[in-house]
Enzyme design. Sequence first.
Site, PDB file in Angstrom:
ATOM      1  N   TYR A   1      -2.749  -1.267  10.268  1.00  0.00           N
ATOM      2  CA  TYR A   1      -2.790  -1.626   8.844  1.00  0.00           C
ATOM      3  C   TYR A   1      -1.566  -1.093   8.110  1.00  0.00           C
ATOM      4  O   TYR A   1      -0.913  -1.807   7.347  1.00  0.00           O
ATOM      5  CB  TYR A   1      -4.065  -1.059   8.229  1.00  0.00           C
ATOM      6  CG  TYR A   1      -4.165  -1.163   6.722  1.00  0.00           C
ATOM      7  CD1 TYR A   1      -4.621  -2.326   6.125  1.00  0.00           C
ATOM      8  CD2 TYR A   1      -3.833  -0.076   5.909  1.00  0.00           C
ATOM      9  CE1 TYR A   1      -4.743  -2.416   4.741  1.00  0.00           C
ATOM     10  CE2 TYR A   1      -3.944  -0.152   4.534  1.00  0.00           C
ATOM     11  CZ  TYR A   1      -4.392  -1.329   3.952  1.00  0.00           C
ATOM     12  OH  TYR A   1      -4.500  -1.405   2.584  1.00  0.00           O
TER      13      TYR A   1
ATOM     14  N   SER B   1       0.846  -1.196   0.000  1.00  0.00           N
ATOM     15  CA  SER B   1       0.000   0.000   0.000  1.00  0.00           C
ATOM     16  C   SER B   1       0.876   1.239   0.000  1.00  0.00           C
ATOM     17  O   SER B   1       2.035   1.202   0.444  1.00  0.00           O
ATOM     18  CB  SER B   1      -0.890   0.020   1.249  1.00  0.00           C
ATOM     19  OG  SER B   1      -1.540   1.271   1.410  1.00  0.00           O
TER      20      SER B   1
END
Length: 279
Positions: free
Chosen positions: A185, A172
């Site tokens: 996360y 990400s």
Amino acid sequence: MGFPEQQQPVPGVQARMDPVPDCGEDSYRGSGKLTGKAAVVTGADSGIGRAVAIAFAREGADVLLSYLSEDDDAKEVADLVEQAGRKAVLVPGDLAEPGQCLTVIDRTVQEFGKIDVLVSNAAYQMTHETLEEISDEEFDHTFQVNVSAYFRLVKAALPHLQPGASIIGSSSVNSDMPSPTLAPYAATKAAIANFSASLAQLLGERGIRVNSVAPGPIWTPLIPSTMPPKKVANFGDDVPLGRAGQPAELAPAYVLLASDDGSYISGARIAVTGGRPIL
């Protein structure tokens, strides 16, 4: 651009989103780049995993679809894989459980007789405004789903991977531009990028390539199920291209890394971020 304010319970259902994400159902056209290959895609029921599974099938691959519990979404993907003339295998279950990772790999080998491509894409996230809101259990669960499952899947798959095989981790933009409200996360996505780079060096002598893809803001069920409605409404507005991406816009990066077109690409992290740079 923006989206209507909306919220769903975790893990979210693609068909209930407004607008429904574009995973390439009507647009992706294959050209035989993965003919004869057998692929595993986790988190394949919706979002990025769904787009990757559709693209892989239309490029000629059989696909095992690993997903948590969203049976209707997963069945839709299986139908699309089969419409492309390829075999689809559905395997529901929680990858936070070590045994489920082994089940996914074992079923792939049973059904296809081999593994050519492993895409570790399933992920968990939740928005929190303060550190105190994050329970120990949620922190551990985020790492179990996002990082530990990746490790276990790769380790279980290794005996079945031949030279030319490809492993792809979904990282990400949060890997080096972490959002403070997605702290666990973001940390896992940095770990995925780092682990992928280590694996590329460990497995290179076996002829196995390992890379990661770093998406920016992509319109998937994770968004309305893990973010407050006001953040959903503005999701993706702050990137240089001025909008969130669609899962279909990620699929070509995964196809490149899975195919022989990427035969000398290993240890890379491909940014698909709408113009937001990664280091």
